[in-house]
Structure formats: C-alpha cells, structure tokens
Write a protein that holds these residues in place. Sequence first.
Motif, PDB file in Angstrom:
ATOM      1  N   ASN A  23       8.612  14.094   7.046  1.00 13.92           N
ATOM      2  CA  ASN A  23       9.487  13.070   7.177  1.00 13.92           C
ATOM      3  C   ASN A  23       9.288  12.041   7.862  1.00 13.92           C
ATOM      4  N   LEU A  24       8.651  11.075   7.679  1.00 13.87           N
ATOM      5  CA  LEU A  24       8.298  10.038   8.607  1.00 13.87           C
ATOM      6  C   LEU A  24       9.460   9.285   9.263  1.00 13.87           C
ATOM      7  N   ASN A  25      10.696   9.507   9.037  1.00 14.78           N
ATOM      8  CA  ASN A  25      11.704   9.311   9.588  1.00 14.78           C
ATOM      9  C   ASN A  25      11.854  10.063  10.923  1.00 14.78           C
ATOM     10  N   TYR A  35       3.205   0.225   9.033  1.00 15.58           N
ATOM     11  CA  TYR A  35       4.443   0.060   8.046  1.00 15.58           C
ATOM     12  C   TYR A  35       5.169   1.431   8.401  1.00 15.58           C
ATOM     13  N   THR A  36       4.408   2.505   8.458  1.00 17.81           N
ATOM     14  CA  THR A  36       5.419   3.714   8.573  1.00 17.81           C
ATOM     15  C   THR A  36       6.196   3.916   9.789  1.00 17.81           C
ATOM     16  N   ILE A  37       5.487   2.974  10.958  1.00 18.04           N
ATOM     17  CA  ILE A  37       6.568   3.071  12.104  1.00 18.04           C
ATOM     18  C   ILE A  37       7.428   1.921  12.203  1.00 18.04           C
ATOM     19  N   THR A  90     -10.542   5.392  -0.209  1.00 13.09           N
ATOM     20  CA  THR A  90      -9.722   4.123  -0.994  1.00 13.09           C
ATOM     21  C   THR A  90      -9.232   2.984  -0.138  1.00 13.09           C
ATOM     22  N   LEU A  91      -9.019   3.165   1.165  1.00  9.33           N
ATOM     23  CA  LEU A  91      -8.630   1.896   1.694  1.00  9.33           C
ATOM     24  C   LEU A  91      -9.417   1.539   3.039  1.00  9.33           C
ATOM     25  N   SER A  92      -9.637   0.394   3.328  1.00  6.67           N
ATOM     26  CA  SER A  92     -10.374  -0.189   4.306  1.00  6.67           C
ATOM     27  C   SER A  92      -9.524   0.209   5.806  1.00  6.67           C
ATOM     28  N   ILE A 119       0.719  -1.279   0.012  1.00  6.92           N
ATOM     29  CA  ILE A 119      -0.025   0.038   0.013  1.00  6.92           C
ATOM     30  C   ILE A 119       0.875   1.233  -0.139  1.00  6.92           C
ATOM     31  N   TRP A 120       1.821   1.254   0.787  1.00 10.55           N
ATOM     32  CA  TRP A 120       2.898   2.191   0.627  1.00 10.55           C
ATOM     33  C   TRP A 120       3.294   2.634  -0.445  1.00 10.55           C
ATOM     34  N   LYS A 121       3.884   1.479  -1.108  1.00  7.54           N
ATOM     35  CA  LYS A 121       4.651   1.767  -2.394  1.00  7.54           C
ATOM     36  C   LYS A 121       3.728   2.021  -3.430  1.00  7.54           C
ATOM     37  N   GLU A 148      -5.391   8.278  12.279  1.00 11.99           N
ATOM     38  CA  GLU A 148      -6.085   9.488  12.126  1.00 11.99           C
ATOM     39  C   GLU A 148      -5.901  10.319  10.834  1.00 11.99           C
ATOM     40  N   ILE A 149      -4.681  10.434  10.894  1.00 13.52           N
ATOM     41  CA  ILE A 149      -4.148  11.449   9.637  1.00 13.52           C
ATOM     42  C   ILE A 149      -4.381  10.680   8.128  1.00 13.52           C
ATOM     43  N   ILE A 150      -4.108   9.278   8.212  1.00 14.30           N
ATOM     44  CA  ILE A 150      -4.179   8.516   6.841  1.00 14.30           C
ATOM     45  C   ILE A 150      -5.701   8.674   6.749  1.00 14.30           C
ATOM     46  N   THR A 151      -6.336   8.352   7.667  1.00 10.78           N
ATOM     47  CA  THR A 151      -8.018   8.186   7.272  1.00 10.78           C
ATOM     48  C   THR A 151      -8.226   9.382   6.666  1.00 10.78           C
ATOM     49  N   LYS A 156      -4.610  15.380   6.023  1.00  8.59           N
ATOM     50  CA  LYS A 156      -4.151  16.614   6.945  1.00  8.59           C
ATOM     51  C   LYS A 156      -3.607  17.666   6.063  1.00  8.59           C
ATOM     52  N   ASN A 157      -4.077  18.891   5.927  1.00  6.69           N
ATOM     53  CA  ASN A 157      -3.682  19.847   4.747  1.00  6.69           C
ATOM     54  C   ASN A 157      -3.576  19.530   3.395  1.00  6.69           C
ATOM     55  N   VAL A 158      -2.329  19.219   3.106  1.00  7.71           N
ATOM     56  CA  VAL A 158      -2.157  18.719   1.735  1.00  7.71           C
ATOM     57  C   VAL A 158      -2.310  17.295   1.387  1.00  7.71           C
ATOM     58  N   MET A 159      -2.112  16.576   2.817  1.00  8.93           N
ATOM     59  CA  MET A 159      -2.350  15.085   2.569  1.00  8.93           C
ATOM     60  C   MET A 159      -3.812  14.603   2.404  1.00  8.93           C
ATOM     61  N   THR A 160      -4.213  13.822   1.389  1.00  8.08           N
ATOM     62  CA  THR A 160      -5.499  13.483   0.953  1.00  8.08           C
ATOM     63  C   THR A 160      -5.957  12.338   1.772  1.00  8.08           C
ATOM     64  N   VAL A 195       7.742  15.951  -0.309  1.00  8.20           N
ATOM     65  CA  VAL A 195       7.125  16.698  -1.446  1.00  8.20           C
ATOM     66  C   VAL A 195       5.824  17.224  -1.169  1.00  8.20           C
ATOM     67  N   ASN A 196       5.558  18.262  -1.508  1.00 10.30           N
ATOM     68  CA  ASN A 196       4.255  19.201  -1.227  1.00 10.30           C
ATOM     69  C   ASN A 196       4.151  19.160   0.406  1.00 10.30           C
ATOM     70  N   GLY A 197       5.202  19.282   0.978  1.00 13.47           N
ATOM     71  CA  GLY A 197       5.143  19.573   2.560  1.00 13.47           C
ATOM     72  C   GLY A 197       4.975  18.312   3.142  1.00 13.47           C
ATOM     73  N   ALA A 232       4.422   8.838  -3.603  1.00 14.47           N
ATOM     74  CA  ALA A 232       4.418  10.133  -4.526  1.00 14.47           C
ATOM     75  C   ALA A 232       4.607  11.096  -3.784  1.00 14.47           C
ATOM     76  N   CYS A 233       4.311  11.367  -2.409  1.00 14.03           N
ATOM     77  CA  CYS A 233       4.612  12.658  -1.679  1.00 14.03           C
ATOM     78  C   CYS A 233       5.876  12.253  -0.665  1.00 14.03           C
ATOM     79  N   HIS A 234       5.639  10.985   0.149  1.00 14.70           N
ATOM     80  CA  HIS A 234       6.578  10.696   0.957  1.00 14.70           C
ATOM     81  C   HIS A 234       8.040   9.858   0.622  1.00 14.70           C
ATOM     82  N   GLY A 235       7.855   9.609  -0.542  1.00 14.87           N
ATOM     83  CA  GLY A 235       8.988   8.753  -1.315  1.00 14.87           C
ATOM     84  C   GLY A 235       9.106   7.371  -0.688  1.00 14.87           C
TER      85      GLY A 235
END
Length: 115
Positions: free
Chosen positions: A67-69, A107-109, A95-97, A45-47, A80-83, A86-90, A62-64, A52-55
């Motif tokens: 940095n998840l690191n 995964y981001t953790i 899209t996702l369950s 899912i990440w890939k 909460e943010i992914i659901t 937040k701001n530029v992030m859609t 990208v687009n503000g 596109a924005c986080h790399g």
Amino acid sequence: MKKYYLIALVLGIFFACGGSDKPSSKSSSVSNNSPAKKEVDGKKIWKSLCIACHGLYGDMEVNGAKNLNLSTLALEERIEIITNGKNVMTPFKGTLSEEEIKAVAQYTIDAFKKK
Ligand code: HEC
C-alpha cells in the motif's frame, strides 16, 4: 513504344521513392518536436503500468503489492524497487527510461498520503 513504357516505369519508381521520402521526413519532424515535451508525466505512467497491482490510489494491494499510502520509502529506494523489481513486482528498467522511473517514483510520493 516499349521504350516509353520503360521510361514511364523508371520515372514511376523515381516518384515512388520521392513519395516514400516525405513520410520519413515528416516523422523526423515529429521526433524533433518531442524534446520540447521534456516533462515526463509520472501520473500517466502510473495509470498505464502500475494500477494493475497497486490500484489508481495506490492502496489496492493486489498480488501482495504494498500500500503506497503507507510507504515510508525515500525516492531513491522507490526508484531502486521500480527499476529492479521486488518479489512479485516486475522490474521496469526494460520498459521505462531512468527519467520515467524517477517521475513515477516521485508521483508515488506526491500522490499518495503518508499516514
Ligand atoms: C505485478 C504487480 C505490480 C506492478 C505492475 C507494480 N507493482 Fe509495485 N509492488 C508490487 C509488489 C508485490 C510490491 C511489494 C514488494 C515487496 O516488498 O515484497 C510492490 C512494491 C512497490 C513499492 C515499494 C513500496 C514499499 O513501501 O515497500 C513501490 C514504490 C512500487 N511498488 C511502485 C510501483 C510503480 C511506480 C509501479 C509502476 C511503474 C509498480 N509498482 C508496478 C507489485 C507491483
């Protein structure tokens, strides 16, 4: 002669219907297989949706994009943010369950180092 033609036609329609039944029973056996693959792949899912924005490594910014690191957010806050976005992030709730959002949040953790 015309009658035979009609019978042949009707039989043809019957066979056509029988034929179209087969692929649909096939596709239902495919959907019967998917519950066996319960494991949702957060990396996949990440890939497909996030790089596109986080790399690929979460640090493209990208687009503000944050940095998840460097992110110190807990799993719940990431979900909460992914659901809801937040701001530029859609938002990804359309899209996702819930399960997929949780998997990619985890995964981001797991994938990116916290400094
Ligand atoms: C359109 C670009 C874009 C896409 C696509 C995107 N993000 Fe984001 N993301 C952002 C931006 C911008 C922020 C910073 C939001 C803010 O705080 O203003 C962010 C923030 C985050 C945060 C919070 C980080 C923190 O410490 O505040 C997480 C977690 C996150 N994104 C995960 C994801 C995941 C997982 C996906 C894929 C499902 C994804 N993002 C897709 C742009 C994007």
